[in-house]
Scaffold this motif. Structure first.
Motif, mmCIF file in Angstrom:
data_model
loop_
_atom_site.group_PDB
_atom_site.id
_atom_site.type_symbol
_atom_site.label_atom_id
_atom_site.label_comp_id
_atom_site.label_asym_id
_atom_site.label_seq_id
_atom_site.Cartn_x
_atom_site.Cartn_y
_atom_site.Cartn_z
ATOM 1 N N PRO A 1 0.810 -1.224 0.000
ATOM 2 C CA PRO A 1 0.000 0.000 0.000
ATOM 3 C C PRO A 1 0.845 1.277 0.000
ATOM 4 N N VAL A 2 1.977 1.255 0.661
ATOM 5 C CA VAL A 2 2.856 2.428 0.680
ATOM 6 C C VAL A 2 3.471 2.626 -0.700
ATOM 7 N N ARG A 3 3.941 1.532 -1.303
ATOM 8 C CA ARG A 3 4.518 1.632 -2.646
ATOM 9 C C ARG A 3 3.467 2.093 -3.658
ATOM 10 N N LEU A 4 2.252 1.599 -3.522
ATOM 11 C CA LEU A 4 1.167 2.017 -4.411
ATOM 12 C C LEU A 4 0.882 3.510 -4.243
ATOM 13 N N TYR A 5 0.794 3.970 -3.009
ATOM 14 C CA TYR A 5 0.562 5.396 -2.751
ATOM 15 C C TYR A 5 1.673 6.237 -3.379
ATOM 16 N N LEU B 1 1.205 6.339 -7.067
ATOM 17 C CA LEU B 1 0.065 7.178 -7.469
ATOM 18 C C LEU B 1 0.364 8.669 -7.346
ATOM 19 N N LEU B 2 1.325 9.024 -6.499
ATOM 20 C CA LEU B 2 1.702 10.433 -6.389
ATOM 21 C C LEU B 2 2.191 11.000 -7.725
ATOM 22 N N THR B 3 2.730 10.147 -8.578
ATOM 23 C CA THR B 3 3.144 10.598 -9.912
ATOM 24 C C THR B 3 1.957 11.232 -10.626
ATOM 25 N N LEU B 4 0.822 10.562 -10.575
ATOM 26 C CA LEU B 4 -0.397 11.072 -11.201
ATOM 27 C C LEU B 4 -1.015 12.205 -10.384
ATOM 28 N N PHE B 5 -1.144 12.003 -9.075
ATOM 29 C CA PHE B 5 -1.796 13.013 -8.232
ATOM 30 C C PHE B 5 -1.092 14.369 -8.310
ATOM 31 N N ASP B 6 0.242 14.362 -8.212
ATOM 32 C CA ASP B 6 0.987 15.620 -8.259
ATOM 33 C C ASP B 6 0.781 16.332 -9.594
ATOM 34 N N ALA B 7 0.857 15.572 -10.685
ATOM 35 C CA ALA B 7 0.705 16.164 -12.012
ATOM 36 C C ALA B 7 -0.702 16.734 -12.219
ATOM 37 N N VAL B 8 -1.712 16.010 -11.769
ATOM 38 C CA VAL B 8 -3.090 16.495 -11.895
ATOM 39 C C VAL B 8 -3.289 17.753 -11.048
ATOM 40 N N ALA B 9 -2.713 17.781 -9.861
ATOM 41 C CA ALA B 9 -2.835 18.959 -9.003
ATOM 42 C C ALA B 9 -2.230 20.184 -9.664
ATOM 43 N N VAL B 10 -1.107 20.017 -10.369
ATOM 44 C CA VAL B 10 -0.487 21.142 -11.080
ATOM 45 C C VAL B 10 -1.473 21.736 -12.077
ATOM 46 N N VAL B 11 -2.119 20.893 -12.852
ATOM 47 C CA VAL B 11 -3.099 21.372 -13.843
ATOM 48 C C VAL B 11 -4.276 22.040 -13.144
ATOM 49 N N LEU B 12 -4.780 21.411 -12.091
ATOM 50 C CA LEU B 12 -5.944 21.947 -11.383
ATOM 51 C C LEU B 12 -5.663 23.296 -10.716
ATOM 52 N N LEU B 13 -4.423 23.537 -10.305
ATOM 53 C CA LEU B 13 -4.099 24.821 -9.675
ATOM 54 C C LEU B 13 -4.427 26.003 -10.582
ATOM 55 N N PHE B 14 -4.474 25.760 -11.898
ATOM 56 C CA PHE B 14 -4.759 26.844 -12.838
ATOM 57 C C PHE B 14 -6.097 26.651 -13.563
ATOM 58 N N ALA B 15 -6.479 25.396 -13.825
ATOM 59 C CA ALA B 15 -7.743 25.141 -14.519
ATOM 60 C C ALA B 15 -8.940 25.246 -13.573
ATOM 61 N N ARG B 16 -8.794 24.748 -12.372
ATOM 62 C CA ARG B 16 -9.827 24.783 -11.329
ATOM 63 C C ARG B 16 -9.128 25.078 -10.018
#
Length: 138
Positions: free
Chosen positions: A46-50, A53-68
């Motif tokens: 579960p730790v390795r999975l988390y 997943l941060l690879t995706l979560f961090d990248a999506v957050a970058v986009v959302l900081l400006f899009a939403r």
């Protein structure tokens, strides 16, 4: 109405930090596999999975900081709080040690926690709030 320059500057700083984190996660995936299977078997799945997943979560957050921006700010706060919690657990119970990356995450957590309200309040009001304010003044 436009976002204040302080809000924009803070979101740019958050995005820069999250982008560096995304790059680090990509490098870790290249080095240890997509689900970080190359890490010590002492690191629970579960730790390795988390961490993966941060690879995706961090990248999506970058986009959302400006899009939403409101969603992006909330996502940034949730990501860094959860990341520090998971990494603190790993540091204590897996004896992973205090790395520079871990210390940088703590600094980023303090920075985001101290500034997210300023960034949030510097955003323009949602359109439904502006309509309520303009029609209730009469």
């Amino acid at each position: 109405m436009r976002a204040t320059s302080a809000s924009l500057a803070l979101r740019l700083a958050y995005a820069l930090c999250l982008s560096v984190a995304t790059a680090n996660h990509v490098l870790a995936a290249i080095d240890s596999g997509l689900l970080l299977d190359g890490l010590s078997r002492e690191v629970p799945f579960p730790v390795r999975l988390y961490w993966s997943l941060l690879t995706l979560f961090d990248a999506v957050a970058v986009v959302l900081l400006f899009a939403r921006p409101r969603i992006g700010l909330a996502a940034t706060l949730v990501i860094i709080v959860s990341d520090v919690v998971v990494n603190s657990w790993a540091t204590i119970f897996l004896k992973m040690g205090m790395t520079n990356a871990y210390l940088a995450q703590i600094v980023f957590l303090i920075f985001v926690s101290a500034t997210v309200r300023t960034s949030w309040h510097g955003l323009p009001r949602p359109s439904h709030e502006r309509a309520t304010v303009s029609t209730s003044g009469g």
